[in-house]
Scaffold this motif. Sequence first.
Motif, PDB file in Angstrom:
ATOM      1  N   GLY A 186       0.833  -1.189   0.000  1.00  0.00           N
ATOM      2  CA  GLY A 186       0.000   0.000   0.000  1.00  0.00           C
ATOM      3  C   GLY A 186       0.863   1.232   0.000  1.00  0.00           C
ATOM      4  N   ASP A 187       0.658   2.123   0.975  1.00  0.00           N
ATOM      5  CA  ASP A 187       1.437   3.346   0.966  1.00  0.00           C
ATOM      6  C   ASP A 187       2.244   3.585   2.236  1.00  0.00           C
ATOM      7  N   LEU A 188       1.980   2.827   3.319  1.00  0.00           N
ATOM      8  CA  LEU A 188       2.685   3.142   4.556  1.00  0.00           C
ATOM      9  C   LEU A 188       3.279   1.938   5.276  1.00  0.00           C
ATOM     10  N   VAL A 189       2.857   0.744   4.962  1.00  0.00           N
ATOM     11  CA  VAL A 189       3.336  -0.412   5.714  1.00  0.00           C
ATOM     12  C   VAL A 189       4.816  -0.636   5.456  1.00  0.00           C
ATOM     13  N   ALA A 190       5.580  -0.877   6.500  1.00  0.00           N
ATOM     14  CA  ALA A 190       7.041  -0.944   6.357  1.00  0.00           C
ATOM     15  C   ALA A 190       7.607  -2.331   6.622  1.00  0.00           C
ATOM     16  N   THR A 191       6.764  -3.364   6.614  1.00  0.00           N
ATOM     17  CA  THR A 191       7.260  -4.714   6.837  1.00  0.00           C
ATOM     18  C   THR A 191       7.167  -5.524   5.559  1.00  0.00           C
ATOM     19  N   SER A 192       8.038  -6.499   5.418  1.00  0.00           N
ATOM     20  CA  SER A 192       8.031  -7.363   4.239  1.00  0.00           C
ATOM     21  C   SER A 192       7.209  -8.616   4.528  1.00  0.00           C
ATOM     22  N   PRO A 193       6.248  -8.933   3.700  1.00  0.00           N
ATOM     23  CA  PRO A 193       5.429 -10.122   3.959  1.00  0.00           C
ATOM     24  C   PRO A 193       6.175 -11.409   3.609  1.00  0.00           C
ATOM     25  N   ARG A 194       5.729 -12.481   4.181  1.00  0.00           N
ATOM     26  CA  ARG A 194       6.256 -13.802   3.873  1.00  0.00           C
ATOM     27  C   ARG A 194       5.320 -14.429   2.842  1.00  0.00           C
ATOM     28  N   TRP A 195       5.669 -14.315   1.566  1.00  0.00           N
ATOM     29  CA  TRP A 195       4.749 -14.674   0.489  1.00  0.00           C
ATOM     30  C   TRP A 195       4.527 -16.180   0.390  1.00  0.00           C
ATOM     31  N   THR A 196       5.542 -16.975   0.680  1.00  0.00           N
ATOM     32  CA  THR A 196       5.412 -18.434   0.706  1.00  0.00           C
ATOM     33  C   THR A 196       6.104 -18.945   1.964  1.00  0.00           C
ATOM     34  N   LYS A 197       5.768 -20.153   2.349  1.00  0.00           N
ATOM     35  CA  LYS A 197       6.282 -20.687   3.610  1.00  0.00           C
ATOM     36  C   LYS A 197       7.798 -20.835   3.613  1.00  0.00           C
ATOM     37  N   ASP A 198       8.369 -21.020   2.424  1.00  0.00           N
ATOM     38  CA  ASP A 198       9.830 -21.130   2.381  1.00  0.00           C
ATOM     39  C   ASP A 198      10.516 -19.762   2.433  1.00  0.00           C
ATOM     40  N   ASN A 199       9.723 -18.689   2.296  1.00  0.00           N
ATOM     41  CA  ASN A 199      10.226 -17.309   2.363  1.00  0.00           C
ATOM     42  C   ASN A 199      11.342 -17.050   1.357  1.00  0.00           C
ATOM     43  N   ALA A 200      11.274 -17.706   0.217  1.00  0.00           N
ATOM     44  CA  ALA A 200      12.283 -17.509  -0.828  1.00  0.00           C
ATOM     45  C   ALA A 200      12.184 -16.095  -1.394  1.00  0.00           C
ATOM     46  N   PRO A 201      13.306 -15.487  -1.758  1.00  0.00           N
ATOM     47  CA  PRO A 201      13.296 -14.118  -2.275  1.00  0.00           C
ATOM     48  C   PRO A 201      12.679 -14.032  -3.666  1.00  0.00           C
ATOM     49  N   PHE A 202      12.309 -12.802  -4.065  1.00  0.00           N
ATOM     50  CA  PHE A 202      11.719 -12.561  -5.365  1.00  0.00           C
ATOM     51  C   PHE A 202      12.684 -11.767  -6.236  1.00  0.00           C
ATOM     52  N   THR A 203      12.598 -11.981  -7.532  1.00  0.00           N
ATOM     53  CA  THR A 203      13.440 -11.255  -8.482  1.00  0.00           C
ATOM     54  C   THR A 203      12.708 -10.078  -9.100  1.00  0.00           C
ATOM     55  N   THR A 204      11.425  -9.948  -8.843  1.00  0.00           N
ATOM     56  CA  THR A 204      10.646  -8.812  -9.363  1.00  0.00           C
ATOM     57  C   THR A 204      10.184  -7.958  -8.189  1.00  0.00           C
ATOM     58  N   PRO A 205       9.931  -6.656  -8.431  1.00  0.00           N
ATOM     59  CA  PRO A 205       9.497  -5.787  -7.335  1.00  0.00           C
ATOM     60  C   PRO A 205       8.029  -5.940  -6.973  1.00  0.00           C
ATOM     61  N   THR A 206       7.280  -6.675  -7.802  1.00  0.00           N
ATOM     62  CA  THR A 206       5.836  -6.776  -7.607  1.00  0.00           C
ATOM     63  C   THR A 206       5.406  -8.233  -7.572  1.00  0.00           C
ATOM     64  N   VAL A 207       4.401  -8.505  -6.744  1.00  0.00           N
ATOM     65  CA  VAL A 207       3.863  -9.848  -6.597  1.00  0.00           C
ATOM     66  C   VAL A 207       2.365  -9.830  -6.876  1.00  0.00           C
ATOM     67  N   ALA A 208       1.891 -10.864  -7.564  1.00  0.00           N
ATOM     68  CA  ALA A 208       0.461 -11.102  -7.742  1.00  0.00           C
ATOM     69  C   ALA A 208       0.105 -12.414  -7.067  1.00  0.00           C
ATOM     70  N   VAL A 209      -1.089 -12.474  -6.504  1.00  0.00           N
ATOM     71  CA  VAL A 209      -1.556 -13.670  -5.798  1.00  0.00           C
ATOM     72  C   VAL A 209      -2.922 -14.053  -6.377  1.00  0.00           C
ATOM     73  N   PRO A 210      -2.953 -14.618  -7.585  1.00  0.00           N
ATOM     74  CA  PRO A 210      -4.224 -14.869  -8.273  1.00  0.00           C
ATOM     75  C   PRO A 210      -5.190 -15.677  -7.408  1.00  0.00           C
ATOM     76  N   GLY A 211      -6.425 -15.167  -7.352  1.00  0.00           N
ATOM     77  CA  GLY A 211      -7.474 -15.878  -6.646  1.00  0.00           C
ATOM     78  C   GLY A 211      -7.520 -15.675  -5.153  1.00  0.00           C
ATOM     79  N   LEU A 212      -6.524 -15.007  -4.576  1.00  0.00           N
ATOM     80  CA  LEU A 212      -6.506 -14.865  -3.120  1.00  0.00           C
ATOM     81  C   LEU A 212      -7.593 -13.912  -2.636  1.00  0.00           C
ATOM     82  N   TYR A 213      -7.882 -12.863  -3.419  1.00  0.00           N
ATOM     83  CA  TYR A 213      -8.858 -11.869  -3.000  1.00  0.00           C
ATOM     84  C   TYR A 213     -10.026 -11.792  -3.977  1.00  0.00           C
TER      85      TYR A 213
END
Length: 386
Positions: A285-312
Amino acid sequence: MISANLIATLMAATQTAPVVPVATPNDYALEQNWLCRPDRRDACSTPSLDVTEVAPDGMRTVRAVARATAPEADCFYVYPTLSYDPGGNSDMIANEEERRVVEAQFARFGTVCRTFAPIYRQSTLSWLRSNMTGKPIPVDMELRYTDVRDAWRRYLAADNQGRPFVLVGHSQGSGLLKRLVAEEIEGKPVARQMLSAMLAGTNVAVTKGKDQGGDLKVTPVCRKAGQTNCVIAWTSFRETSPPEANSRFGRVPDATQDAICANPAALGGGMASANARFPAGAGIGDLVATSPRWTKDNAPFTTPTVAVPGLYSAQCVSVNGANVLSVRINADPADPRIDDVGGDVRFGAFVAKDWGLHLIDVSLVMQDMVDLVPVQLAAWKARGGK
């Protein structure tokens, strides 16, 4: 951000806050007074738009995303409350928070638009905090709007040349754009060029039972994707935590009016999958300063943006007298993917439920917003630019 039970305190504080001297108008002919303008390297043109899609089974797919080379529409963005500058009004120097929010909320419009985003002297987080402690610092509330208005007038005079445009805002930015539509666009020839005003995270009033009247006298609510010269406004709440009686969002003080809810993912109504786009690291969003754990293995991402199809999924609902975007989380605790990206306004462990999912109003439907632009542009062109 603040909770609704502090709004009365803040309102009272603004009436007794120290008077600030009259500020010199900004010159928006100067490149330095813009975060984004076409044909230069800036906060909109330099970040990668590539996205990693994380499927429910944890599988990752990287999607390359390219900016438009000759877009036929313009997008004009006003960012939300985020400045940590020490004064009541921010200065005109773009810091990390301004650049970060542009990347999260607006740069992606570069796939369909020329992008324009002025720097403006917003009321700051420092000012909000000063009011909450009972020691208000000086702030010029009108200066915020006159900056945005002056930037808009410069854009019309020097850049627009009859092109169709979309207004995009969030929170404080949306409130300022709402006024801009009322004072600078409605009833004027330029109104025919407005594809839509996408005003996230603010209340826009209409006459009860109607799609216009209220804050905007003649500009209607967008109710289908091909509609133009209309407004799309929404405030987001968890389906499991709807707005309560003291909610700041989803309702307006005039009993003859209602607050707009128009879902960018389904303007015609009903529940629809929300095509969310989130920053991969800190800065949801615009103010949150923590990094989410996108998958249980917490592997890093190579892109600055993440999509989570079907989650919402999301739909506009009327609940407890408020019209809001009700957000359903389709999580499976057994799968490896994140179950909840957050977005609540928090004070330590306390969740300010009256603010809903304000921090991710835009991220939740980011790609839906972008995808509406070419549809509206095609409809506008088919009607001869009207």
